[in-house]
Design a protein around this motif. Structure first.
Motif, PDB file in Angstrom:
ATOM      1  N   GLN A  32       0.816  -1.215  -0.038  1.00  0.00           N
ATOM      2  CA  GLN A  32      -0.170  -0.044   0.004  1.00  0.00           C
ATOM      3  C   GLN A  32       0.981   1.293   0.048  1.00  0.00           C
ATOM      4  N   VAL A  33       1.950   1.197   0.809  1.00  0.00           N
ATOM      5  CA  VAL A  33       2.719   2.388   0.889  1.00  0.00           C
ATOM      6  C   VAL A  33       3.445   2.372  -0.622  1.00  0.00           C
ATOM      7  N   MET A  34       3.653   1.467  -0.972  1.00  0.00           N
ATOM      8  CA  MET A  34       4.745   1.652  -2.185  1.00  0.00           C
ATOM      9  C   MET A  34       3.819   2.188  -3.448  1.00  0.00           C
ATOM     10  N   ALA A  35       2.440   1.715  -3.332  1.00  0.00           N
ATOM     11  CA  ALA A  35       1.722   2.046  -4.359  1.00  0.00           C
ATOM     12  C   ALA A  35       1.405   3.563  -4.250  1.00  0.00           C
ATOM     13  N   ILE A  36       1.178   4.241  -2.951  1.00  0.00           N
ATOM     14  CA  ILE A  36       1.114   5.589  -2.551  1.00  0.00           C
ATOM     15  C   ILE A  36       2.350   6.362  -3.655  1.00  0.00           C
ATOM     16  N   HIS A  37       3.467   5.584  -3.227  1.00  0.00           N
ATOM     17  CA  HIS A  37       4.702   6.198  -3.715  1.00  0.00           C
ATOM     18  C   HIS A  37       4.826   6.344  -4.964  1.00  0.00           C
ATOM     19  N   PHE A  38       4.608   5.224  -5.825  1.00  0.00           N
ATOM     20  CA  PHE A  38       4.363   5.149  -7.340  1.00  0.00           C
ATOM     21  C   PHE A  38       3.512   6.093  -7.871  1.00  0.00           C
ATOM     22  N   ILE A  39       2.248   6.405  -7.237  1.00  0.00           N
ATOM     23  CA  ILE A  39       1.410   7.590  -7.670  1.00  0.00           C
ATOM     24  C   ILE A  39       2.069   8.828  -7.467  1.00  0.00           C
ATOM     25  N   ALA A  40       2.681   9.094  -6.391  1.00  0.00           N
ATOM     26  CA  ALA A  40       3.327  10.143  -5.957  1.00  0.00           C
ATOM     27  C   ALA A  40       4.597  10.671  -6.892  1.00  0.00           C
ATOM     28  N   LEU A  41       5.211   9.606  -7.389  1.00  0.00           N
ATOM     29  CA  LEU A  41       6.126   9.683  -8.494  1.00  0.00           C
ATOM     30  C   LEU A  41       5.965   9.946  -9.765  1.00  0.00           C
ATOM     31  N   ALA A  42       4.822   9.419 -10.008  1.00  0.00           N
ATOM     32  CA  ALA A  42       4.024   9.979 -11.466  1.00  0.00           C
ATOM     33  C   ALA A  42       3.485  11.291 -11.261  1.00  0.00           C
ATOM     34  N   GLN A  43       2.916  11.824 -10.288  1.00  0.00           N
ATOM     35  CA  GLN A  43       2.648  13.044 -10.032  1.00  0.00           C
ATOM     36  C   GLN A  43       3.706  14.118 -10.027  1.00  0.00           C
ATOM     37  N   ALA A  44       4.729  13.741  -9.475  1.00  0.00           N
ATOM     38  CA  ALA A  44       5.883  14.638  -9.482  1.00  0.00           C
ATOM     39  C   ALA A  44       6.621  14.678 -10.718  1.00  0.00           C
ATOM     40  N   THR A  45       6.266  13.694 -11.525  1.00  0.00           N
ATOM     41  CA  THR A  45       6.990  13.813 -12.842  1.00  0.00           C
ATOM     42  C   THR A  45       6.010  14.637 -13.633  1.00  0.00           C
ATOM     43  N   ASP A  46       4.799  14.714 -13.411  1.00  0.00           N
ATOM     44  CA  ASP A  46       3.908  15.710 -14.276  1.00  0.00           C
ATOM     45  C   ASP A  46       4.044  17.078 -13.901  1.00  0.00           C
ATOM     46  N   CYS A  47       3.989  17.094 -12.330  1.00  0.00           N
ATOM     47  CA  CYS A  47       4.501  18.761 -11.704  1.00  0.00           C
ATOM     48  C   CYS A  47       5.683  19.298 -12.719  1.00  0.00           C
ATOM     49  N   LEU A  48       6.740  18.333 -12.736  1.00  0.00           N
ATOM     50  CA  LEU A  48       7.819  18.917 -13.549  1.00  0.00           C
ATOM     51  C   LEU A  48       7.928  18.910 -14.944  1.00  0.00           C
ATOM     52  N   LYS A  49       6.648  18.343 -15.552  1.00  0.00           N
ATOM     53  CA  LYS A  49       6.680  18.217 -16.825  1.00  0.00           C
ATOM     54  C   LYS A  49       7.894  17.465 -17.704  1.00  0.00           C
ATOM     55  N   LYS A  50       8.290  16.296 -16.798  1.00  0.00           N
ATOM     56  CA  LYS A  50       9.338  15.608 -17.329  1.00  0.00           C
ATOM     57  C   LYS A  50       9.072  14.150 -17.842  1.00  0.00           C
ATOM     58  N   ALA A  51       7.880  13.832 -18.117  1.00  0.00           N
ATOM     59  CA  ALA A  51       7.623  12.503 -18.542  1.00  0.00           C
ATOM     60  C   ALA A  51       8.278  11.936 -20.103  1.00  0.00           C
ATOM     61  N   ASP A  52       8.476  13.218 -20.751  1.00  0.00           N
ATOM     62  CA  ASP A  52       9.296  12.826 -22.119  1.00  0.00           C
ATOM     63  C   ASP A  52      10.742  12.482 -21.929  1.00  0.00           C
ATOM     64  N   LYS A  53      11.071  12.755 -20.656  1.00  0.00           N
ATOM     65  CA  LYS A  53      12.617  12.659 -20.308  1.00  0.00           C
ATOM     66  C   LYS A  53      12.790  11.182 -19.663  1.00  0.00           C
ATOM     67  N   LEU A  54      12.038  10.542 -19.178  1.00  0.00           N
ATOM     68  CA  LEU A  54      12.068   9.109 -18.631  1.00  0.00           C
ATOM     69  C   LEU A  54      12.823   8.213 -19.420  1.00  0.00           C
ATOM     70  N   SER A  55      13.498   7.191 -18.855  1.00  0.00           N
ATOM     71  CA  SER A  55      14.046   6.188 -19.838  1.00  0.00           C
ATOM     72  C   SER A  55      12.811   5.198 -19.997  1.00  0.00           C
ATOM     73  N   PRO A  56      13.382   4.475 -21.047  1.00  0.00           N
ATOM     74  CA  PRO A  56      12.178   3.813 -21.422  1.00  0.00           C
ATOM     75  C   PRO A  56      11.623   2.698 -20.302  1.00  0.00           C
ATOM     76  N   ALA A  57      12.405   2.249 -19.499  1.00  0.00           N
ATOM     77  CA  ALA A  57      11.954   1.209 -18.412  1.00  0.00           C
ATOM     78  C   ALA A  57      11.208   2.136 -17.345  1.00  0.00           C
ATOM     79  N   THR A  58      11.756   3.101 -17.019  1.00  0.00           N
ATOM     80  CA  THR A  58      11.020   3.966 -16.238  1.00  0.00           C
ATOM     81  C   THR A  58       9.649   4.707 -16.601  1.00  0.00           C
ATOM     82  N   ARG A  59       9.468   4.842 -17.868  1.00  0.00           N
ATOM     83  CA  ARG A  59       8.339   5.199 -18.627  1.00  0.00           C
ATOM     84  C   ARG A  59       7.302   4.340 -18.838  1.00  0.00           C
TER      85      ARG A  59
END
Length: 156
Positions: free
Chosen positions: A94-121
């Protein structure tokens, strides 16, 4: 598993604390501060769940009760320990699920989704297929459970 939950929860605190990270909005809030909470409620969930993990990690040997003509004590606590461990593992998901959601939201806050590696993307896209970037407040319990299920599927 308790240490995994504790580490993820501390990373969430870093992501959500704008004065510490210096780059992200408070609680990854992409809405109006004061009107929107961002992921603040998710942090409450992760923190309380992590605290529960810490409590559940209390060694069972402190509950040693001799039995079998004083022949055994610790052995009889094995099942209890296994059941507690199962709960800790579920909590860590459960904690890791929240962590993954937060990391995705942080990526969007910074507008960096296009800069992620293929595996991370790939992981980012999997989370975003469940919960798109959000601005308005919303309950997260369904999405947390779905991301939790996603993470469990990665381990198969």
């Amino acid at each position: 598993m308790v240490r995994v939950a504790m580490t993820a929860e501390r990373q969430l605190n870093y992501l959500f604390h704008d004065r510490i990270n210096g780059i992200l909005p408070p609680f990854l809030n992409m809405g109006t501060l004061g009107l929107n909470y961002g992921m603040q409620a998710c942090q409450f969930t992760a923190t309380s769940t992590t605290a529960e993990c810490q409590t559940l990690a209390m060694p069972n040997y402190v509950h040693s009760i001799p039995n079998n003509n004083d022949n055994q004590d610790i052995v009889s606590m094995g099942t209890n320990t296994a059941l507690l461990t199962r709960r800790v593992i579920d909590n860590a998901y459960q904690v890791m699920a929240i962590h993954f959601i937060a990391l995705a939201q942080a990526t969007d806050c910074l507008k960096k989704a296009d800069k992620l590696s293929p595996a991370t993307r790939k992981h980012y896209d999997a989370v975003r297929a469940i919960i798109p970037a959000f601005v308005e407040d919303t309950p997260f319990y369904d999405e947390i459970k779905k991301v939790e299920d996603l993470l469990r599927g990665y381990c198969l």
